[in-house]
Design a protein around this motif. Sequence first.
Motif, PDB file in Angstrom:
ATOM      1  N   LYS A  12     -76.755 -59.183  49.854  1.00  0.00           N
ATOM      2  CA  LYS A  12     -77.708 -59.250  48.848  1.00  0.00           C
ATOM      3  C   LYS A  12     -78.966 -59.523  49.485  1.00  0.00           C
ATOM      4  N   ALA A  13     -79.009 -60.152  50.339  1.00  0.00           N
ATOM      5  CA  ALA A  13     -80.347 -60.394  50.813  1.00  0.00           C
ATOM      6  C   ALA A  13     -80.963 -59.198  51.664  1.00  0.00           C
ATOM      7  N   TRP A  14     -80.042 -58.283  52.207  1.00  0.00           N
ATOM      8  CA  TRP A  14     -80.440 -57.165  52.708  1.00  0.00           C
ATOM      9  C   TRP A  14     -81.023 -55.977  51.580  1.00  0.00           C
ATOM     10  N   GLU A  15     -80.295 -56.277  50.473  1.00  0.00           N
ATOM     11  CA  GLU A  15     -80.663 -55.200  49.322  1.00  0.00           C
ATOM     12  C   GLU A  15     -82.087 -55.683  48.703  1.00  0.00           C
ATOM     13  N   ASP A  16     -82.222 -57.010  48.587  1.00  0.00           N
ATOM     14  CA  ASP A  16     -83.419 -57.619  48.247  1.00  0.00           C
ATOM     15  C   ASP A  16     -84.454 -57.307  49.097  1.00  0.00           C
ATOM     16  N   THR A  17     -84.155 -57.280  50.363  1.00  0.00           N
ATOM     17  CA  THR A  17     -85.315 -57.109  51.452  1.00  0.00           C
ATOM     18  C   THR A  17     -85.670 -55.508  51.396  1.00  0.00           C
ATOM     19  N   LYS A  18     -84.718 -54.496  51.155  1.00  0.00           N
ATOM     20  CA  LYS A  18     -85.178 -53.150  50.996  1.00  0.00           C
ATOM     21  C   LYS A  18     -85.954 -52.943  49.773  1.00  0.00           C
ATOM     22  N   ALA A 259     -83.196 -38.669  77.951  1.00  0.00           N
ATOM     23  CA  ALA A 259     -83.195 -37.601  76.936  1.00  0.00           C
ATOM     24  C   ALA A 259     -84.634 -36.990  76.539  1.00  0.00           C
ATOM     25  N   ASN A 260     -85.625 -38.107  76.135  1.00  0.00           N
ATOM     26  CA  ASN A 260     -86.828 -37.759  75.887  1.00  0.00           C
ATOM     27  C   ASN A 260     -87.877 -38.980  75.902  1.00  0.00           C
ATOM     28  N   THR A 261     -89.236 -38.665  76.039  1.00  0.00           N
ATOM     29  CA  THR A 261     -90.257 -39.566  76.202  1.00  0.00           C
ATOM     30  C   THR A 261     -91.184 -39.742  75.109  1.00  0.00           C
ATOM     31  N   LEU A 262     -91.051 -40.489  74.183  1.00  0.00           N
ATOM     32  CA  LEU A 262     -92.243 -40.076  73.470  1.00  0.00           C
ATOM     33  C   LEU A 262     -93.689 -40.655  73.548  1.00  0.00           C
ATOM     34  N   THR A 263     -94.581 -39.839  72.749  1.00  0.00           N
ATOM     35  CA  THR A 263     -95.807 -40.090  73.005  1.00  0.00           C
ATOM     36  C   THR A 263     -96.503 -40.730  71.798  1.00  0.00           C
ATOM     37  N   ALA A 264     -95.570 -40.888  70.674  1.00  0.00           N
ATOM     38  CA  ALA A 264     -96.245 -41.485  69.528  1.00  0.00           C
ATOM     39  C   ALA A 264     -95.111 -42.438  69.075  1.00  0.00           C
ATOM     40  N   ALA A 265     -95.353 -43.017  67.745  1.00  0.00           N
ATOM     41  CA  ALA A 265     -94.414 -44.055  67.259  1.00  0.00           C
ATOM     42  C   ALA A 265     -93.139 -43.263  67.067  1.00  0.00           C
ATOM     43  N   ILE A 266     -91.914 -44.183  67.155  1.00  0.00           N
ATOM     44  CA  ILE A 266     -90.734 -43.648  66.961  1.00  0.00           C
ATOM     45  C   ILE A 266     -90.507 -43.180  65.503  1.00  0.00           C
ATOM     46  N   LYS A 267     -89.774 -42.183  65.229  1.00  0.00           N
ATOM     47  CA  LYS A 267     -89.404 -41.610  63.735  1.00  0.00           C
ATOM     48  C   LYS A 267     -87.769 -41.516  63.602  1.00  0.00           C
ATOM     49  N   ALA A 268     -87.416 -41.182  62.699  1.00  0.00           N
ATOM     50  CA  ALA A 268     -85.921 -41.233  62.436  1.00  0.00           C
ATOM     51  C   ALA A 268     -85.437 -40.084  63.110  1.00  0.00           C
ATOM     52  N   ASP A 269     -86.184 -38.786  63.132  1.00  0.00           N
ATOM     53  CA  ASP A 269     -85.634 -37.831  63.803  1.00  0.00           C
ATOM     54  C   ASP A 269     -85.484 -37.918  65.261  1.00  0.00           C
ATOM     55  N   ASP A 270     -86.058 -38.800  65.959  1.00  0.00           N
ATOM     56  CA  ASP A 270     -86.173 -39.084  67.168  1.00  0.00           C
ATOM     57  C   ASP A 270     -84.617 -39.416  67.734  1.00  0.00           C
ATOM     58  N   ARG A 299     -85.193 -51.080  61.959  1.00  0.00           N
ATOM     59  CA  ARG A 299     -84.565 -51.233  60.758  1.00  0.00           C
ATOM     60  C   ARG A 299     -85.711 -50.740  59.414  1.00  0.00           C
ATOM     61  N   LYS A 300     -86.749 -50.529  59.993  1.00  0.00           N
ATOM     62  CA  LYS A 300     -87.945 -49.863  58.533  1.00  0.00           C
ATOM     63  C   LYS A 300     -87.792 -48.481  58.775  1.00  0.00           C
ATOM     64  N   LEU A 301     -86.941 -47.890  59.494  1.00  0.00           N
ATOM     65  CA  LEU A 301     -86.882 -46.151  59.551  1.00  0.00           C
ATOM     66  C   LEU A 301     -85.768 -45.914  58.451  1.00  0.00           C
ATOM     67  N   LYS A 302     -85.869 -44.633  57.844  1.00  0.00           N
ATOM     68  CA  LYS A 302     -85.028 -43.975  57.189  1.00  0.00           C
ATOM     69  C   LYS A 302     -84.835 -42.656  57.621  1.00  0.00           C
ATOM     70  N   ASP A 303     -83.426 -42.101  57.184  1.00  0.00           N
ATOM     71  CA  ASP A 303     -83.182 -40.722  57.617  1.00  0.00           C
ATOM     72  C   ASP A 303     -83.694 -39.679  56.681  1.00  0.00           C
ATOM     73  N   ASN A 304     -83.440 -38.600  56.958  1.00  0.00           N
ATOM     74  CA  ASN A 304     -84.037 -37.470  56.091  1.00  0.00           C
ATOM     75  C   ASN A 304     -83.522 -37.464  54.734  1.00  0.00           C
ATOM     76  N   ASN A 305     -82.519 -38.284  54.448  1.00  0.00           N
ATOM     77  CA  ASN A 305     -81.823 -38.453  53.079  1.00  0.00           C
ATOM     78  C   ASN A 305     -82.568 -39.655  52.273  1.00  0.00           C
ATOM     79  N   GLY A 306     -83.326 -40.399  53.110  1.00  0.00           N
ATOM     80  CA  GLY A 306     -84.066 -41.653  52.382  1.00  0.00           C
ATOM     81  C   GLY A 306     -83.315 -42.981  52.787  1.00  0.00           C
TER      82      GLY A 306
END
Length: 394
Positions: A12-18, A259-270, A299-306
């Motif tokens: 429930k705490a997780w749902e409230d946080t989202k 596998a990869n080295t990022l030059t910007a903030a991490i995204k869900a696609d990464d 924890r703050k990232l979402k996939d392409n389906n939201g």
Amino acid sequence: MTINELREKRAKAWEDTKSFLESHRGEKGTLSAADENTYNAMMADIDALGKEVQRLEKQEAIDKELSKAVNQPFTNKPGANTLSEEIIDKMKPARARSGYAKDLLKAMRSNFKLVTNLLQEGVDADGGYLVPEEYDKRIIDTLKEDNIMRGLATTITTSGEHKINIAATKPAAAWIEEGEALVFSDAKFAQTLLDAHKLHVAIKITEELLYDNAFNLENYIITEFGKAMANAEEDAFLNGNGSGKPLGLFAETGGATVANTLTAAIKADDMLDLIYALKRPYRKSAKFILNDQTLLALRKLKDNNGAYMWQPSYQAGEPDKILGYDVFTSAYAPATAISFGDYSYYNIGDRGTRSMQELRELYAGNGMIGYVVKERVDGKLVLPEAVQILKLNA
């Protein structure tokens, strides 16, 4: 509060946080400083609930183990010729016999004036006493419990330098017409070596504390030495450079594949790119290893389906997941990298058994006694392609 109630409260705490995160995003999709503090406090509550669930699960498991019946059923026919327990005990190696652990504690409390013949059999080449078998198992249990790599990797007990053969080339199938000559391919093998690096833990205790029968020396040795060695091992298995210590997963040379080295903030696609950078056979048993601070960002990232990529566990004994794969966190994992792969290809080589040595004269002037527990161990990833690393933008 029961375990199930705590799990429901955490869910429930997780749902409230989202919901809080969704409803408090500004026009730019970010949180204000005050909302950021509230969000972090809510996440801290979720972490605290998760740790409490783990504690209750462990307590429940111990209670279940201790509640088992002590009496064992008869398995031999009455009157049958069987060896006595005393004879069977004498047939065991010295450190596995029933009196070895008790004799070692007596010797420690008596300035090693009470040394039995049994203890003389348990002296290793360096002059220390081999750790009793039950101690060694409980120390290894501590290492497995506190050291995530002990639970994920493959452990081998070696008596010397251990060679691991790796197939460098594999035979290929070929189509031929009837009556044509067969095509042969050569099978080539590479080798990697597991050596032995020395790890030790040293402590000092006062003579008064040692001779005080109320002081649980046995439990102190197992707990303190076990935790210290587990922490040192986990750090080396993750970050070691192979010089005087094991070769770690995140090592620049000889570690896992980048596998990869990022030059910007991490995204869900990464994260999706990291998962599919690992070959399909390895993905069957793949898991994530990352730092707690890195997990907080994910924890703050979402996939392409939201949907949120991080999925809290609602079942006993199950770890949290990211995109369906188990997540293990370590304080020693670098905050600028994420590891994903099948860690059974990381081999840990335990050379022999652990031993304990007393250093009485070194601290005699201070009225203290030193004890050292030593082990020889090595570790390395024998197949780098089995684990992929995503390097983050610092």
